[in-house]
Design an enzyme around this catalytic site. Structure first.
Site, mmCIF file in Angstrom:
data_model
loop_
_atom_site.group_PDB
_atom_site.id
_atom_site.type_symbol
_atom_site.label_atom_id
_atom_site.label_comp_id
_atom_site.label_asym_id
_atom_site.label_seq_id
_atom_site.Cartn_x
_atom_site.Cartn_y
_atom_site.Cartn_z
ATOM 1 C CG HIS A 1 -5.751 -2.918 8.052
ATOM 2 N ND1 HIS A 1 -6.578 -3.581 7.168
ATOM 3 C CD2 HIS A 1 -6.357 -1.723 8.279
ATOM 4 C CE1 HIS A 1 -7.609 -2.836 6.875
ATOM 5 N NE2 HIS A 1 -7.508 -1.701 7.531
HETATM 6 P P1 TYD Z 1 -7.904 -4.021 2.340
HETATM 7 O O1 TYD Z 1 -7.685 -2.689 2.946
HETATM 8 O O2 TYD Z 1 -6.889 -5.072 2.614
HETATM 9 O O3 TYD Z 1 -9.324 -4.573 2.743
HETATM 10 P P2 TYD Z 1 -9.887 -5.019 4.197
HETATM 11 O O4 TYD Z 1 -9.172 -4.247 5.212
HETATM 12 O O5 TYD Z 1 -11.285 -4.701 4.163
HETATM 13 O O6 TYD Z 1 -9.708 -6.474 4.332
HETATM 14 O O7 TYD Z 1 -8.039 -3.805 0.769
HETATM 15 C C1 TYD Z 1 -8.224 -4.886 -0.133
HETATM 16 C C2 TYD Z 1 -7.756 -4.457 -1.508
HETATM 17 O O8 TYD Z 1 -8.518 -3.349 -2.001
HETATM 18 C C3 TYD Z 1 -6.311 -4.015 -1.524
HETATM 19 O O9 TYD Z 1 -5.728 -4.549 -2.720
HETATM 20 C C4 TYD Z 1 -6.353 -2.513 -1.655
HETATM 21 C C5 TYD Z 1 -7.679 -2.244 -2.328
HETATM 22 N N1 TYD Z 1 -8.327 -1.008 -1.877
HETATM 23 C C6 TYD Z 1 -8.331 0.089 -2.713
HETATM 24 O O10 TYD Z 1 -7.802 0.072 -3.835
HETATM 25 N N2 TYD Z 1 -8.954 1.233 -2.284
HETATM 26 C C7 TYD Z 1 -9.538 1.308 -1.075
HETATM 27 O O11 TYD Z 1 -10.102 2.375 -0.723
HETATM 28 C C8 TYD Z 1 -9.504 0.171 -0.194
HETATM 29 C C9 TYD Z 1 -10.115 0.225 1.163
HETATM 30 C C10 TYD Z 1 -8.882 -0.966 -0.639
#
Ligand code: TYD
Length: 140
Positions: free
Chosen positions: A56
């Protein structure tokens, strides 16, 4: 926010303290260590081998990504160029400017990816579709 490229991102070396003690200690202080103040810390761990994270871009968020334990590779993409950074030192952080696509891959066993972020969680700040990211970069 300005249009940043992968060449605006770099490894920041953190202070390492080991005077008179066994082991090391690294510090991040607001107003001193990073180009932004830290409002949120989160970390990724127990990532199965072969799996990736990230995939992303953020519109406004600035981040420092640290391999607090183990190793992994971060590939940044500004729509024109890609740059990969291998992180495997707890005293080095990859400073990521806003508006860049990132993929985190090749996690070693026991790897911990610690992320220091300039803002609290906001799902509106995410671009999760690569084609939309390319469109965003063209009008940014
Ligand atoms: P995501 O941003 O997709 O993780 P990555 O980029 O590391 O693969 O986030 C995964 C899940 O965690 C998503 O359901 C949102 C949640 N999340 C939060 O609630 N707070 C946060 O600060 C972050 C980074 C993620």
């Amino acid at each position: 926010m300005g249009k940043f490229s992968v060449f605006d991102c770099s490894i920041i070396e953190l202070d390492r303290h080991h005077e008179n003690r066994f082991g090391n200690l690294s510090v991040v202080e607001n107003g001193k260590t990073l180009p932004f103040d830290v409002k949120r810390v989160y970390y990724l761990y127990d990532i199965p081998g072969g799996e990736g994270r990230g995939a992303h871009a953020h519109k406004n968020l600035e981040q420092l990504i640290v391999a607090a334990s183990g190793s992994f590779t971060v590939t940044l993409d500004d729509g024109e160029c890609k740059r990969s950074f291998f992180l495997n030192r707890p005293y080095q952080g990859l400073y990521v400017k806003p508006g860049l696509w990132r993929d985190l891959v090749d996690f070693s066993s026991g790897a911990v990816a610690m992320v220091l972020a300039s803002d609290i969680y906001d799902k509106e700040d995410y671009i999760r579709d690569y084609q939309k990211f390319i469109e965003y970069k063209s009008i940014e």
